[in-house]
Design a protein around this motif. Structure first.
Motif, PDB file in Angstrom:
ATOM      1  N   ARG A 143      42.043  56.202  41.807  1.00 45.17           N
ATOM      2  CA  ARG A 143      41.237  55.924  40.625  1.00 45.17           C
ATOM      3  C   ARG A 143      41.769  56.793  39.488  1.00 45.17           C
ATOM      4  O   ARG A 143      42.066  57.976  39.680  1.00 45.17           O
ATOM      5  CB  ARG A 143      39.762  56.220  40.852  1.00 45.17           C
TER       6      ARG A 143
ATOM      7  N   HIS B 208      34.994  50.395  41.126  1.00 38.94           N
ATOM      8  CA  HIS B 208      34.605  51.345  42.166  1.00 38.94           C
ATOM      9  C   HIS B 208      35.586  51.259  43.327  1.00 38.94           C
ATOM     10  O   HIS B 208      35.854  50.172  43.848  1.00 38.94           O
ATOM     11  CB  HIS B 208      33.188  51.054  42.653  1.00 38.94           C
ATOM     12  N   CYS B 209      36.096  52.404  43.760  1.00 37.18           N
ATOM     13  CA  CYS B 209      37.099  52.398  44.823  1.00 37.18           C
ATOM     14  C   CYS B 209      36.488  51.999  46.160  1.00 37.18           C
ATOM     15  O   CYS B 209      37.175  51.393  46.990  1.00 37.18           O
ATOM     16  CB  CYS B 209      37.759  53.769  44.925  1.00 37.18           C
TER      17      CYS B 209
ATOM     18  N   ALA C 245      34.383  49.696  46.621  1.00 34.17           N
ATOM     19  CA  ALA C 245      34.415  48.235  46.621  1.00 34.17           C
ATOM     20  C   ALA C 245      35.836  47.728  46.822  1.00 34.17           C
ATOM     21  O   ALA C 245      36.073  46.791  47.595  1.00 34.17           O
ATOM     22  CB  ALA C 245      33.828  47.700  45.319  1.00 34.17           C
ATOM     23  N   ALA C 246      36.802  48.317  46.129  1.00 32.24           N
ATOM     24  CA  ALA C 246      38.199  47.889  46.285  1.00 32.24           C
ATOM     25  C   ALA C 246      38.652  48.060  47.728  1.00 32.24           C
ATOM     26  O   ALA C 246      39.343  47.193  48.289  1.00 32.24           O
ATOM     27  CB  ALA C 246      39.093  48.693  45.348  1.00 32.24           C
TER      28      ALA C 246
ATOM     29  N   GLN D 167      33.820  35.927  43.884  1.00 27.91           N
ATOM     30  CA  GLN D 167      33.284  37.261  43.631  1.00 27.91           C
ATOM     31  C   GLN D 167      33.813  37.878  42.335  1.00 27.91           C
ATOM     32  O   GLN D 167      33.386  38.970  41.963  1.00 27.91           O
ATOM     33  CB  GLN D 167      33.641  38.184  44.804  1.00 27.91           C
TER      34      GLN D 167
ATOM     35  N   LEU E 286      36.902  38.979  41.812  1.00 36.54           N
ATOM     36  CA  LEU E 286      37.706  40.124  42.194  1.00 36.54           C
ATOM     37  C   LEU E 286      39.144  39.979  41.693  1.00 36.54           C
ATOM     38  O   LEU E 286      39.755  38.912  41.836  1.00 36.54           O
ATOM     39  CB  LEU E 286      37.739  40.273  43.715  1.00 36.54           C
TER      40      LEU E 286
ATOM     41  N   TRP F 174      36.697  45.370  50.029  1.00 38.94           N
ATOM     42  CA  TRP F 174      37.087  43.994  49.728  1.00 38.94           C
ATOM     43  C   TRP F 174      38.539  43.722  50.119  1.00 38.94           C
ATOM     44  O   TRP F 174      38.870  42.616  50.558  1.00 38.94           O
ATOM     45  CB  TRP F 174      36.883  43.683  48.254  1.00 38.94           C
ATOM     46  N   SER F 175      39.426  44.696  49.958  1.00 45.58           N
ATOM     47  CA  SER F 175      40.816  44.458  50.343  1.00 45.58           C
ATOM     48  C   SER F 175      40.914  44.177  51.839  1.00 45.58           C
ATOM     49  O   SER F 175      41.716  43.335  52.270  1.00 45.58           O
ATOM     50  CB  SER F 175      41.699  45.650  49.957  1.00 45.58           C
TER      51      SER F 175
ATOM     52  N   VAL G 225      43.315  45.128  45.754  1.00 48.19           N
ATOM     53  CA  VAL G 225      42.151  44.825  44.929  1.00 48.19           C
ATOM     54  C   VAL G 225      41.984  45.923  43.891  1.00 48.19           C
ATOM     55  O   VAL G 225      42.063  47.118  44.218  1.00 48.19           O
ATOM     56  CB  VAL G 225      40.864  44.708  45.780  1.00 48.19           C
TER      57      VAL G 225
ATOM     58  N   HIS H  66      39.290  47.384  41.081  1.00 45.19           N
ATOM     59  CA  HIS H  66      37.841  47.322  40.882  1.00 45.19           C
ATOM     60  C   HIS H  66      37.390  48.587  40.152  1.00 45.19           C
ATOM     61  O   HIS H  66      38.072  49.613  40.189  1.00 45.19           O
ATOM     62  CB  HIS H  66      37.142  47.207  42.240  1.00 45.19           C
TER      63      HIS H  66
ATOM     64  N   LEU I 137      39.644  52.538  36.340  1.00 46.56           N
ATOM     65  CA  LEU I 137      39.738  51.543  37.406  1.00 46.56           C
ATOM     66  C   LEU I 137      40.246  52.186  38.688  1.00 46.56           C
ATOM     67  O   LEU I 137      40.896  53.230  38.667  1.00 46.56           O
ATOM     68  CB  LEU I 137      40.684  50.408  36.997  1.00 46.56           C
TER      69      LEU I 137
END
Length: 319
Positions: free
Chosen positions: A181, A265-266, A268-269, A291, A293, A272-273, A261, A263, A221
């Motif tokens: 991030r 928020h890490c 979430a990344a 979503q 993304l 989701w990845s 991904v 995002h 990000l």
């Protein structure tokens, strides 16, 4: 957690602060909390305590643990079970947990009958899992093994970033186990540019066959990448990647080499990845679009790689 971390920062208001003991101690405390609560490498963590708890017992868990578990279960629901923090027993048996690992002498992968039994147990435990997250309570259905490794690293990045924000540090690049991030800018005024991780060739892949390099500017990000090339083993003619599909109980085999991904928020990344990797290029792209993304898919195509970008990722690059 079985990985490393680093922080780079610029603080023009307080020169020399980057090397201060107080700041380093504060950063370490953020990650110590993650380890104490969510590490599957430590039997004394809150996760380890839950995994060993008696069937039917309600376990009181810390707020951060419940925050991460709650988000992970949301991704489970949205992905149709492609990502599931309750699949720890399957991950462990395939040799990708903290003990009896695939790279240790004597390891033998499970046969199909054993996978089927573990999958049935997982589905039964999943159906009987009860969570009262506002009250910070989760009931152990019996034998369920939580594994937050696909989300806790990203959460660690977020905690480090929030701590730096709270200390008035506006320019930094935070990394935990390869998840990043960035905020503000470097000393030269440039943003924190990061190169997306290239897929490692298993047998000296010709550079001309590698996918194009991609650079991202991390302005507030985060970025996380999941890939089948990081940890895997071979057994006979078969190749088994470390990412397990909780729906089948088997390691993924969908020709996806990596998914990245981006995002805000890490955490979430990170989650989701993993989910998109399990789903594969087509279903993963469809979910990323639903979503919203920003995702990059690299799929093996013979000796080459085929790159696919979600529309939010394409829009980010166009900007």
């Amino acid at each position: 957690m079985g990985t490393s971390w680093s922080v780079r920062l610029l603080d023009p208001v307080t020169p020399g602060r980057a090397g201060s003991v107080d700041l380093q101690l504060g950063l370490q405390q953020q990650l110590d909390l993650v380890v104490a609560q969510m590490s599957h490498w430590s039997e004394t963590s809150d996760l380890g305590r839950f995994n060993r708890a008696q069937a039917g017992s309600w376990q009181v868990l810390p707020a951060a643990f419940c925050e991460v578990l709650g988000f992970a279960l949301q991704v489970t629901e949205a992905s149709g079970g492609a990502y599931d923090p309750c699949a720890g027993a399957l991950v462990n048996r395939w040799g990708f947990g903290p003990r009896n690992r695939y790279d240790e002498e004597g390891f033998v992968p499970p046969v199909q009958a054993e996978v089927s039994d573990l999958l049935a147990q997982h589905q039964h435990q999943r159906q009987h899992l009860q969570c009262d997250l506002p009250a910070r309570r989760v009931q152990q259905p019996g034998g369920l093994q939580l594994d937050l490794s696909a989300v806790a690293k990203g959460y660690g990045v977020d905690r480090l970033a929030r701590y730096l924000d709270s200390q008035g540090v506006q320019h930094y690049l935070v990394e935990v186990g390869g998840e990043l991030r960035g905020a503000g800018s470097k000393p030269d005024g440039q943003p924190w540019w990061v190169m997306l991780e290239q897929v490692a060739g298993e047998s000296g892949l010709d550079a001309a066959l590698q996918p194009p390099e991609m650079m991202l500017a991390l302005h507030g990000l985060s970025v996380a990448t999941s890939g089948d090339y990081r940890r895997f083993f071979r057994h006979g003619e078969a190749r088994f990647a470390h990412t397990i599909d909780p729906r089948s109980g088997m390691p993924i085999n969908n020709q996806l080499a990596s998914v990245t991904v981006v995002h805000a928020h890490c955490m979430a990344a990170d989650a989701w990845s993993t989910a998109l990797t399990v789903l594969g290029a087509d279903d993963g792209l469809a979910l990323a679009e639903r979503q919203g993304l920003a995702a990059r898919f690299l799929q093996r195509d013979g000796d080459r790689f085929r790159e696919t970008l979600s529309s939010p990722m394409q829009a980010m690059l166009d900007d």
